[in-house]
Design an enzyme around this catalytic site. Structure first.
Site, PDB file in Angstrom:
ATOM      1  N   HIS A  90       0.837  -1.209   0.000  1.00  0.00           N
ATOM      2  CA  HIS A  90       0.000   0.000   0.000  1.00  0.00           C
ATOM      3  C   HIS A  90       0.866   1.251   0.000  1.00  0.00           C
ATOM      4  CE1 HIS A  90      -3.928  -1.766   1.395  1.00  0.00           C
ATOM      5  NE2 HIS A  90      -3.119  -2.736   1.791  1.00  0.00           N
ATOM      6  N   HIS A 104      -1.497  -0.081  12.019  1.00  0.00           N
ATOM      7  CA  HIS A 104      -0.509   0.984  12.129  1.00  0.00           C
ATOM      8  C   HIS A 104      -0.701   1.821  13.387  1.00  0.00           C
ATOM      9  CE1 HIS A 104      -3.890   2.719   9.893  1.00  0.00           C
ATOM     10  NE2 HIS A 104      -3.499   3.919  10.253  1.00  0.00           N
ATOM     11  N   GLU A 136      -6.138  10.806  13.662  1.00  0.00           N
ATOM     12  CA  GLU A 136      -7.072  10.504  12.589  1.00  0.00           C
ATOM     13  C   GLU A 136      -8.516  10.471  13.088  1.00  0.00           C
ATOM     14  OE1 GLU A 136      -5.943   6.796  10.853  1.00  0.00           O
ATOM     15  OE2 GLU A 136      -3.831   7.313  10.737  1.00  0.00           O
ATOM     16  N   HIS A 156      -8.727   7.859  16.165  1.00  0.00           N
ATOM     17  CA  HIS A 156      -7.477   7.210  16.547  1.00  0.00           C
ATOM     18  C   HIS A 156      -6.435   8.309  16.640  1.00  0.00           C
ATOM     19  CE1 HIS A 156      -9.826   4.122  14.244  1.00  0.00           C
ATOM     20  NE2 HIS A 156      -9.715   3.570  15.435  1.00  0.00           N
ATOM     21  N   HIS A 207      -4.372   0.901  15.426  1.00  0.00           N
ATOM     22  CA  HIS A 207      -5.663   0.577  14.796  1.00  0.00           C
ATOM     23  C   HIS A 207      -5.417  -0.132  13.478  1.00  0.00           C
ATOM     24  CE1 HIS A 207      -4.516   4.589  13.397  1.00  0.00           C
ATOM     25  NE2 HIS A 207      -5.265   4.407  12.332  1.00  0.00           N
ATOM     26  N   TYR A 237     -16.553   0.534   5.085  1.00  0.00           N
ATOM     27  CA  TYR A 237     -15.114   0.796   5.075  1.00  0.00           C
ATOM     28  C   TYR A 237     -14.408  -0.545   5.197  1.00  0.00           C
ATOM     29  CZ  TYR A 237     -10.576   2.539   6.616  1.00  0.00           C
ATOM     30  OH  TYR A 237      -9.244   2.793   6.728  1.00  0.00           O
TER      31      TYR A 237
HETATM   32 FE   FE2 Z   1      -5.169   5.123  10.305  1.00  0.00          FE
END
Ligand code: FE2
Length: 435
Positions: free
Chosen positions: A287, A330, A336, A360, A366, A345
């Site tokens: 990613h 991560h 966030e 978060h 998370h 999602y």
């Molecule tokens: Fe995130």
């Protein structure tokens, strides 16, 4: 680090007139403006910032804004502002169901419910995050915000933003940005209008740099549209609500402040259809970081450090080879806030609902919940179009500080972190060596 604003907005320049020949070629402030209008400048940056950062527009109006009268302070108990206390902010991840309908019918401004924020209005730093749930139009009320720009992210219900610069029709899947100082009212098109607002105290939103992506990709300047000039010449009993230094004020006025007959410049409300976002992602493996999904950024003076990034996760192809395709686990120095406009999602297929929210903050771990993890490791890696989804993030270098009302809201989920508790230890040396 110096956090003072040092970057400006989109820099598209516009001109629009509702009557012919108001705009005079070569003059912003002619001795006499056609039709007996008044010329008034609205500046969104310091006069002396470099030319390419300067944001201002000239408005040609029936009455100048100095006639707006004297303000008195009024109370809006759920529309809160910096400074935000840190007492409710913890290293726990938090999540909210959609905000239920308020007990009383409310217009857009009345219904604002502040979730969190950071920074200082006085110092032009930081932001606040609000929810709104309107069931009434602002028929006789107008509003302007001296503290911050509003980025409006509707989740349900279309609405008409009638501004000094003209009308913006806004519906879910689109966003609008209303710069500080601009007067407007919000009229409902549907029975109710719900969504999210980012109130940006910092530098104006602008498009992110494209770097090695090159000239194409992400959001394109041509897709941001400003309203056409439209004015009303109307008298009556109205209220002008002002937000100034974190408090709300009201002036009784006897004319509509939406009386701008023509305007030109590069400071104006604008809207953008998020479906026009040209999503960039891997075509091989792994990613990119989620910054690749940035639509708009409010920068600080520190290179690459955002006051707030507005980031979306739209429908897109998933094609990565030998890659765990949901968002990876991560921990992040950035903080966030996430919302969901529609669909699912891919890290949380249940529990994170359209109209809901999650937080978060800095270094809060998370990633996919247990069910999404299992699906991610077992699903076939054929190209897959992840469709009918639109999530977004307000991501900041500064830690979001919760409000009392957000922490104690009945719609806050009490046991969000349990969504990961199904992740079992699967460490197995013997089996891996055999393979
Ligand atoms: Fe995130």
């Amino acid at each position: 680090m110096n956090d003072a604003p040092c970057h400006s907005g989109l820099h598209n320049s516009f001109a629009s007139e509702a009557l012919p020949h108001v705009l005079v070629q070569g003059r912003n402030s002619p001795q006499k403006v056609p039709y007996g209008l008044y010329a008034e400048q609205l500046s969104g940056t310091a006069f002396t910032v470099p030319r390419h950062l300067n944001l201002s527009s000239w408005l040609y109006r029936i009455r100048p804004s100095v006639l707006q009268g004297e303000f008195r302070e009024i109370s809006f108990p759920t529309f809160l502002s910096a400074p935000f206390a840190s007492g409710y902010t913890s290293p726990n991840p938090l999540r909210w169901d959609p905000m239920p309908k308020p007990p009383h019918n409310s217009d857009f401004i009345d219904s604002i419910f502040t979730m969190m924020g950071h920074g200082s209005i006085e110092m032009n730093q930081g932001a606040a995050i609000h929810l709104y749930y309107a069931t009434l139009s602002m028929t006789d009320r107008y509003f302007y915000n001296a503290d911050g720009d509003f980025l409006v992210v509707p989740q349900e219900g279309a609405m008409l933003i009638r501004s000094e610069f003209g009308d913006i029709h806004l519906q879910p899947g689109h966003i609008a940005v209303i710069p500080r100082g601009v007067k407007y009212q919000v009229m409902l098109i549907d029975a109710r209008a719900k969504g999210y607002v980012l109130e940006n105290y910092g530098s104006p939103f602008r498009l992110p740099e494209l770097g090695v992506i090159g000239a194409n990709g992400l959001a394109h300047p041509m897709d941001f549209t400003a309203p056409h000039a439209a004015y009303e010449d109307k008298t009556g009993d109205f209220q002008l609500i002002a937000k100034f230094q974190g408090r709300l004020w009201q002036s009784d006025i006897h004319y509509s402040p939406l009386d701008v007959v023509a305007w030109r410049g590069n400071l104006a409300p604008y809207q953008y259809d998020l479906h026009l976002f040209n999503t960039i992602n891997t075509v091989s493996f792994d990613h990119p970081d989620p910054s690749i999904f940035t639509v708009l950024t409010s920068a600080t003076c520190a290179s690459g450090i955002a006051n707030v990034d507005f980031v979306i996760f739209p429908s897109r192809w998933m094609v990565a080879n030998d890659t765990f395709r949901p968002p990876y686990y991560h921990r992040n120095v950035m903080s966030e806030f996430m919302g969901l406009i529609y669909g699912q999602y891919d890290a949380k297929e249940t529990g994170f609902l359209p109209g809901g929210a999650s937080l978060h903050n800095r270094m809060v771990p998370h990633g996919p919940d247990a069910d999404s993890y299992q699906k991610g490791v077992e699903s076939a890696l054929a190209p897959h179009y992840y469709t009918d989804t639109l999530a977004f993030m307000f991501e900041s270098y500064h830690t979001w500080q919760l409000t009392d009302i957000a922490y104690h809201a009945p719609f806050r989920q009490q046991h969000y972190a349990e969504c990961w508790q199904g992740l079992r230890k699967q460490f197995n040396i013997v089996e891996t060596i055999k393979e």
